[in-house]
Structures are given as structure tokens and as C-alpha cells.
Design an enzyme around this catalytic site. Sequence first.
Site, PDB file in Angstrom:
ATOM      1  N   ASP A  31       1.057  -1.486   0.422  1.00  0.00           N
ATOM      2  CA  ASP A  31       0.110   0.043   0.000  1.00  0.00           C
ATOM      3  C   ASP A  31       0.928   1.268  -0.065  1.00  0.00           C
ATOM      4  O   ASP A  31       1.778   1.063   0.779  1.00  0.00           O
ATOM      5  CB  ASP A  31      -0.821   0.144   1.409  1.00  0.00           C
ATOM      6  N   PHE A  80      -6.506  -3.986  -4.932  1.00  0.00           N
ATOM      7  CA  PHE A  80      -7.885  -3.258  -4.272  1.00  0.00           C
ATOM      8  C   PHE A  80      -6.881  -1.456  -4.712  1.00  0.00           C
ATOM      9  O   PHE A  80      -7.687  -0.738  -4.091  1.00  0.00           O
ATOM     10  CB  PHE A  80      -8.192  -3.642  -2.703  1.00  0.00           C
ATOM     11  N   LEU A  83      -8.168   4.939  -6.564  1.00  0.00           N
ATOM     12  CA  LEU A  83      -8.749   5.746  -6.146  1.00  0.00           C
ATOM     13  C   LEU A  83     -10.008   5.808  -6.587  1.00  0.00           C
ATOM     14  O   LEU A  83     -10.562   5.277  -7.417  1.00  0.00           O
ATOM     15  CB  LEU A  83      -7.638   7.103  -7.005  1.00  0.00           C
ATOM     16  N   LYS A  84     -10.673   5.965  -5.460  1.00  0.00           N
ATOM     17  CA  LYS A  84     -12.132   6.045  -4.839  1.00  0.00           C
ATOM     18  C   LYS A  84     -13.286   7.398  -5.625  1.00  0.00           C
ATOM     19  O   LYS A  84     -14.344   6.421  -4.963  1.00  0.00           O
ATOM     20  CB  LYS A  84     -12.312   4.199  -3.994  1.00  0.00           C
ATOM     21  N   SER A 126     -16.849  -1.866  -9.798  1.00  0.00           N
ATOM     22  CA  SER A 126     -17.826  -1.383  -8.896  1.00  0.00           C
ATOM     23  C   SER A 126     -19.166  -0.854  -9.612  1.00  0.00           C
ATOM     24  O   SER A 126     -19.022  -1.566 -10.930  1.00  0.00           O
ATOM     25  CB  SER A 126     -17.162   0.007  -8.779  1.00  0.00           C
ATOM     26  N   TYR A 150     -14.377   8.404 -12.139  1.00  0.00           N
ATOM     27  CA  TYR A 150     -14.186   6.697 -11.654  1.00  0.00           C
ATOM     28  C   TYR A 150     -14.338   5.274 -12.516  1.00  0.00           C
ATOM     29  O   TYR A 150     -13.501   4.453 -12.976  1.00  0.00           O
ATOM     30  CB  TYR A 150     -15.127   7.115 -10.147  1.00  0.00           C
ATOM     31  N   LYS A 154     -12.751   1.881 -14.336  1.00  0.00           N
ATOM     32  CA  LYS A 154     -12.815   0.358 -13.441  1.00  0.00           C
ATOM     33  C   LYS A 154     -13.465  -0.414 -14.824  1.00  0.00           C
ATOM     34  O   LYS A 154     -13.123  -1.129 -15.726  1.00  0.00           O
ATOM     35  CB  LYS A 154     -14.370   0.339 -12.967  1.00  0.00           C
ATOM     36  N   PHE A 218     -28.747  13.342   0.175  1.00  0.00           N
ATOM     37  CA  PHE A 218     -29.501  14.214  -1.430  1.00  0.00           C
ATOM     38  C   PHE A 218     -30.387  13.291  -2.663  1.00  0.00           C
ATOM     39  O   PHE A 218     -30.860  12.757  -2.250  1.00  0.00           O
ATOM     40  CB  PHE A 218     -27.960  13.961  -1.961  1.00  0.00           C
ATOM     41  N   ASP A 297     -25.777  11.079  -9.570  1.00  0.00           N
ATOM     42  CA  ASP A 297     -26.803  10.105  -8.966  1.00  0.00           C
ATOM     43  C   ASP A 297     -27.781   9.972  -9.580  1.00  0.00           C
ATOM     44  O   ASP A 297     -28.414  10.651 -10.353  1.00  0.00           O
ATOM     45  CB  ASP A 297     -26.997  11.220  -7.475  1.00  0.00           C
TER      46      ASP A 297
HETATM   47  P1  NAD Z   1      -9.890   2.939   0.547  1.00  0.00           P
HETATM   48  O1  NAD Z   1      -9.064   4.064  -0.305  1.00  0.00           O
HETATM   49  O2  NAD Z   1      -9.992   2.301   1.647  1.00  0.00           O
HETATM   50  O3  NAD Z   1      -8.546   1.939  -0.171  1.00  0.00           O
HETATM   51  C1  NAD Z   1      -7.430   1.754  -0.724  1.00  0.00           C
HETATM   52  C2  NAD Z   1      -6.081   1.285  -0.693  1.00  0.00           C
HETATM   53  O4  NAD Z   1      -5.086   1.095  -1.903  1.00  0.00           O
HETATM   54  C3  NAD Z   1      -5.760   2.593   0.568  1.00  0.00           C
HETATM   55  O5  NAD Z   1      -5.515   2.492   1.357  1.00  0.00           O
HETATM   56  C4  NAD Z   1      -4.521   3.481  -0.705  1.00  0.00           C
HETATM   57  O6  NAD Z   1      -3.899   4.230   0.201  1.00  0.00           O
HETATM   58  C5  NAD Z   1      -4.573   2.445  -1.514  1.00  0.00           C
HETATM   59  N1  NAD Z   1      -4.148   3.051  -2.431  1.00  0.00           N
HETATM   60  C6  NAD Z   1      -3.775   4.206  -3.663  1.00  0.00           C
HETATM   61  N2  NAD Z   1      -3.566   4.392  -4.533  1.00  0.00           N
HETATM   62  C7  NAD Z   1      -3.192   3.330  -4.540  1.00  0.00           C
HETATM   63  C8  NAD Z   1      -1.132   3.789  -5.446  1.00  0.00           C
HETATM   64  N3  NAD Z   1      -1.462   3.984  -6.398  1.00  0.00           N
HETATM   65  N4  NAD Z   1      -0.298   2.289  -4.831  1.00  0.00           N
HETATM   66  C9  NAD Z   1      -0.681   2.005  -3.791  1.00  0.00           C
HETATM   67  N5  NAD Z   1      -1.599   1.567  -2.937  1.00  0.00           N
HETATM   68  C10 NAD Z   1      -2.784   2.959  -2.694  1.00  0.00           C
HETATM   69  O7  NAD Z   1     -10.540   2.139  -0.870  1.00  0.00           O
HETATM   70  P2  NAD Z   1     -11.626   0.648  -0.324  1.00  0.00           P
HETATM   71  O8  NAD Z   1     -13.323   1.115  -0.229  1.00  0.00           O
HETATM   72  O9  NAD Z   1     -10.926  -0.025  -0.301  1.00  0.00           O
HETATM   73  O10 NAD Z   1     -11.249   0.256  -2.249  1.00  0.00           O
HETATM   74  C11 NAD Z   1     -10.399  -0.885  -2.525  1.00  0.00           C
HETATM   75  C12 NAD Z   1     -11.045  -1.255  -4.148  1.00  0.00           C
HETATM   76  O11 NAD Z   1     -12.495  -1.713  -3.889  1.00  0.00           O
HETATM   77  C13 NAD Z   1     -10.566   0.271  -5.060  1.00  0.00           C
HETATM   78  O12 NAD Z   1     -10.813  -0.294  -6.117  1.00  0.00           O
HETATM   79  C14 NAD Z   1     -11.449   0.316  -4.765  1.00  0.00           C
HETATM   80  O13 NAD Z   1     -12.164   1.420  -6.002  1.00  0.00           O
HETATM   81  C15 NAD Z   1     -12.947  -0.629  -5.387  1.00  0.00           C
HETATM   82  N6  NAD Z   1     -14.665   0.122  -4.651  1.00  0.00           N
HETATM   83  C16 NAD Z   1     -14.527   0.206  -3.769  1.00  0.00           C
HETATM   84  C17 NAD Z   1     -16.369   0.555  -3.214  1.00  0.00           C
HETATM   85  C18 NAD Z   1     -16.276   1.511  -2.018  1.00  0.00           C
HETATM   86  O14 NAD Z   1     -17.643   1.529  -1.895  1.00  0.00           O
HETATM   87  N7  NAD Z   1     -15.343   1.605  -0.673  1.00  0.00           N
HETATM   88  C19 NAD Z   1     -16.815   0.410  -4.252  1.00  0.00           C
HETATM   89  C20 NAD Z   1     -16.644  -0.347  -5.841  1.00  0.00           C
HETATM   90  C21 NAD Z   1     -15.271  -0.701  -5.932  1.00  0.00           C
HETATM   91  C1  UD1 Z   2     -20.965   6.182  -4.666  1.00  0.00           C
HETATM   92  C2  UD1 Z   2     -20.303   5.999  -6.182  1.00  0.00           C
HETATM   93  C3  UD1 Z   2     -20.344   5.189  -7.239  1.00  0.00           C
HETATM   94  C4  UD1 Z   2     -19.526   4.096  -6.141  1.00  0.00           C
HETATM   95  C5  UD1 Z   2     -19.499   4.388  -4.993  1.00  0.00           C
HETATM   96  C6  UD1 Z   2     -18.457   3.450  -3.756  1.00  0.00           C
HETATM   97  C7  UD1 Z   2     -21.485   8.085  -7.506  1.00  0.00           C
HETATM   98  C8  UD1 Z   2     -22.538   8.939  -8.231  1.00  0.00           C
HETATM   99  N1  UD1 Z   2     -22.121   7.315  -6.743  1.00  0.00           N
HETATM  100  O1  UD1 Z   2     -22.496   5.278  -5.293  1.00  0.00           O
HETATM  101  O2  UD1 Z   2     -19.242   5.506  -8.085  1.00  0.00           O
HETATM  102  O3  UD1 Z   2     -18.817   3.040  -6.305  1.00  0.00           O
HETATM  103  O4  UD1 Z   2     -19.610   5.270  -4.035  1.00  0.00           O
HETATM  104  O5  UD1 Z   2     -17.443   4.513  -3.324  1.00  0.00           O
HETATM  105  O6  UD1 Z   2     -20.940   9.265  -6.472  1.00  0.00           O
HETATM  106  N2  UD1 Z   2     -26.107  10.308   0.210  1.00  0.00           N
HETATM  107  C9  UD1 Z   2     -26.833  11.191   1.026  1.00  0.00           C
HETATM  108  N3  UD1 Z   2     -25.990  12.160   1.370  1.00  0.00           N
HETATM  109  C10 UD1 Z   2     -24.616  11.828   1.832  1.00  0.00           C
HETATM  110  C11 UD1 Z   2     -23.921  10.354   1.434  1.00  0.00           C
HETATM  111  C12 UD1 Z   2     -24.711  10.044   0.377  1.00  0.00           C
HETATM  112  O7  UD1 Z   2     -27.578  11.286   0.628  1.00  0.00           O
HETATM  113  O8  UD1 Z   2     -24.060  12.490   2.375  1.00  0.00           O
HETATM  114  C13 UD1 Z   2     -26.640   9.098  -1.279  1.00  0.00           C
HETATM  115  C14 UD1 Z   2     -26.620   9.646  -2.511  1.00  0.00           C
HETATM  116  O9  UD1 Z   2     -27.014  10.063  -2.784  1.00  0.00           O
HETATM  117  C15 UD1 Z   2     -26.652   8.428  -2.908  1.00  0.00           C
HETATM  118  C16 UD1 Z   2     -26.362   7.257  -1.855  1.00  0.00           C
HETATM  119  O10 UD1 Z   2     -26.525   8.389  -0.262  1.00  0.00           O
HETATM  120  O11 UD1 Z   2     -27.861   8.097  -3.104  1.00  0.00           O
HETATM  121  C17 UD1 Z   2     -25.502   6.249  -1.739  1.00  0.00           C
HETATM  122  O12 UD1 Z   2     -24.237   7.573  -1.567  1.00  0.00           O
HETATM  123  P1  UD1 Z   2     -22.723   6.693  -1.868  1.00  0.00           P
HETATM  124  O13 UD1 Z   2     -22.522   6.235  -0.415  1.00  0.00           O
HETATM  125  O14 UD1 Z   2     -22.512   7.806  -1.585  1.00  0.00           O
HETATM  126  O15 UD1 Z   2     -23.155   5.833  -2.932  1.00  0.00           O
HETATM  127  P2  UD1 Z   2     -23.198   5.684  -4.113  1.00  0.00           P
HETATM  128  O16 UD1 Z   2     -23.832   6.806  -4.754  1.00  0.00           O
HETATM  129  O17 UD1 Z   2     -24.393   4.572  -4.806  1.00  0.00           O
END
Ligand code: NAD
Ligand code: UD1
Length: 336
Positions: A31, A80, A83-84, A126, A150, A154, A218, A297
Amino acid sequence: MNILITGALGYIGSHVAVKILKENHNLTLLDNLANSKISNLKKIEKISGKKTDFYKLDVRQESSIKKIIEKKNIEAIFHFAGLKSVKNSENYPQDYFDVNVNGSKSLLRAFEKGRAGKKIFIFSSSATIYGNPKLLPCKETHKEQPTNIYGKTKKGVEIFLKKKAAKGNWKIISLRYFNPIGSHPSGLIGDNPKGKPENLLPAINKVAKGKEKELLIFGSDYPTFDGTAIRDYIHVEDLANGHLSALKYLAKKRKNVYDVFNLGTGRGHSVLEIVKNFEKVNKVEIPYKFFPKRKGDIAINYANVSKANSFLNWETKKSLDQMLKSTWLYEKNKTN
Ligand code: NAD
Ligand code: UD1
């Protein structure tokens, strides 16, 4: 098996690391700490009771990673690192393409150069890849039309992985996560994003902890039963188990594989349902006010999970109440 996890100290990677260590695989963690803290390493080791090798490296450092793959005889990678933030992806598209797409390509090159035999690769994709789904529950066959940068990164990685798996000794799966929430039962690891949270549960946690006055919801006029948007929230522990199931599935395959699987519960919940249930199970108040819709959204998304159920032999076990309790457990205990 000798396994490498990139992004291992982040939210989902840390939960998967704990599960893999429990299964007695040899684990190497990587990481660059862009969105996580080094203290998570100790927590992973404390929960699992095992020591691991950790490298503070950027996933784009191809030659260093190749050396690690050779030295540790890495057979499988869970990727994993990335950037997310959807918001940041619109403001800094170049960074997002560089880390997410070029980073994944560079990692694949390192794996290819560092290992001649069968290579297992499991990628964090995602549900955002579907954009605004036309048919619900959303199946893996739904067209991929992401509406944000984003999501486009993916999709870019998935296209590359599919091509890669067409030749060479590759077994690859992209797991399309819906909305991961919750934390480990120890309360030691959980979702701890740097900066202001964008996702719903981290935002609710801040209000519950008194760090924010109220939650902004929202959108109140979506075409849903209560006007707020609907998503498929999945417990991070169930999600982590899906990764182990994917590993077992690929380990048995003899021929090249590329496949995609949704990981969700198959059930949708509105924002208001989440807020009300969070209040009820955790006995806290979440003041909220309605705010205009967030740009980009969508109204409703939830997964069809029958493909993962039957091919990966995986299903979710946690209820919504368990997810919301465990989300708060982590935040309540957290000191940093
Ligand atoms: P997170 O940010 O908590 O974890 C990602 C980790 O990757 C972090 O620890 C960060 O320091 C590390 N990282 C970032 N850039 C890097 C780089 N260039 N080199 C090495 N390490 C790096 O996010 P997460 O929620 O654990 O998500 C993990 C994966 O899952 C991501 O690819 C994210 O896009 C995907 N994902 C997450 C969600 C979600 O809601 N959490 C949903 C769909 C997909
Ligand atoms: C978002 C991302 C999606 C990503 C996912 C996980 C967008 C448009 N989509 O999904 O690409 O894969 O996160 O990281 O951002 N909400 C509120 N108040 C808040 C926060 C969220 O009302 O302060 C609402 C949002 O409008 C949404 C729901 O809660 O309707 C879920 O939001 P969120 O947790 O950000 O996830 P997604 O929007 O589904």
C-alpha cells in the site's frame, strides 16, 4: 498459496487480508498509504494473530513489484489499490486514469514478468460501471455505461483484463461491488476515508459522533416509495468472503478464465430507511435535512446476485441491522 494484496491497508483490502490470514495462506501486503494509515497493519496482525510482510510502495512501481513477486513466488494477486472518489475523479481525471488504469496495467506487467506459471488476479470493480441501470435487479450482462470518470477507469481496466486473459496463463475475475458498509466484529478496522466523507454511512457516522450537525440527504423526489435513492448495501465481511470464493473458483480452473460477478445482497434500501434503521439499532439520533440531488446520482440500483450464488457458491449472511450496528461499532471505538 502465496498471495499479494495491493491497497491492503484500506477499507476492503484490510478485511480480505484478515480472512486470507485465517486460511493460512502466505500473505504479502502492499500500500502507498494514500488513503490509509500504517496503524492498520498492526490491527490486521492483532486480529489474525499472524505477522505479515508489508511494502510501502506505489502500485505503479513495476520493477520493485516484479522483484517482490519473484522473491515471494506470488501465485495470486488481489488488486484493491486505487482512487475511489467520484467527485475527485471529475476534478482530476488524469490522476484517476494514471493510478487506476495505468497502475493496474503496470501491476499486470510486473506479474507477467515475475511469474511464468498460472497467474490468478482478482480485481475490485464497481457497480458504478452500469451507470443508470435500465433493468433491475442489475445483471452482469447489463450494458456498461458509466456516467463518471471513476466508473470509466473501472471499465478501462475490465476491458484490459479481458484481453489479457485471452492468451497467456491467466485466471482473472472482476468483482463488481455494490455498496460496501460495516466493519470487522473486533471494531478495529473499518471505513476510515481521509478528508470529508462522500459515502452515506461514513457521513451518518460523523453525525452520530457529533462531528457534523446534520446529515444532508441528496434528493427527496426520486421515483421511489419515499422519494430517496435506493442502493444495495452489503456487509464488508460478506464482501470479503466473496473474494475467498473467487480465489477458490479460479484455483480449480485449468484453462484461461476471465469473468465478472456482482457482489451485493440483491435487496435495495432507501436513504431514509438506512437513516431510520441506523437510529433504531444504535439508539442514536441522526438529524437530517433534504438537499438537492448530487450530480451524477441515480435513483435506484441493486444487484442480481444469482451468478455469484451459483458459480462462486457464495451468498451474503448479514442483515441490514447487523450491517448498521457494525458500521457504528467501528466509528464509536475509533480514536483517530
Ligand atoms: P480505500 O481507499 O480504503 O483503499 C484503497 C487503498 O489503496 C488505500 O489503502 C490506499 O492507500 C491504496 N492506494 C491508493 N492508491 C495507491 C497506489 N497508487 N499504490 C498503492 N496503493 C494505493 O478503498 P476501498 O473502499 O478499500 O476500495 C478498494 C477498491 O475497491 C478500490 O479499487 C475501489 O475503487 C473499489 N471499490 C470500492 C467501493 C467502496 O464503496 N468502498 C465500491 C466499489 C469498488
Ligand atoms: C458512490 C459512487 C459510486 C461508487 C460508490 C462506492 C457516485 C455518483 N457514485 O455510489 O461510483 O462506486 O459510491 O464508493 O458518487 N447520500 C446522501 N448524503 C450523503 C452521502 C450520500 O444522501 O452525505 C446518498 C447518495 O445521494 C446516494 C446514497 O446516499 O443516493 C448512497 O451514496 P454513496 O454511499 O455515496 O454511494 P453511491 O452513490 O451509490
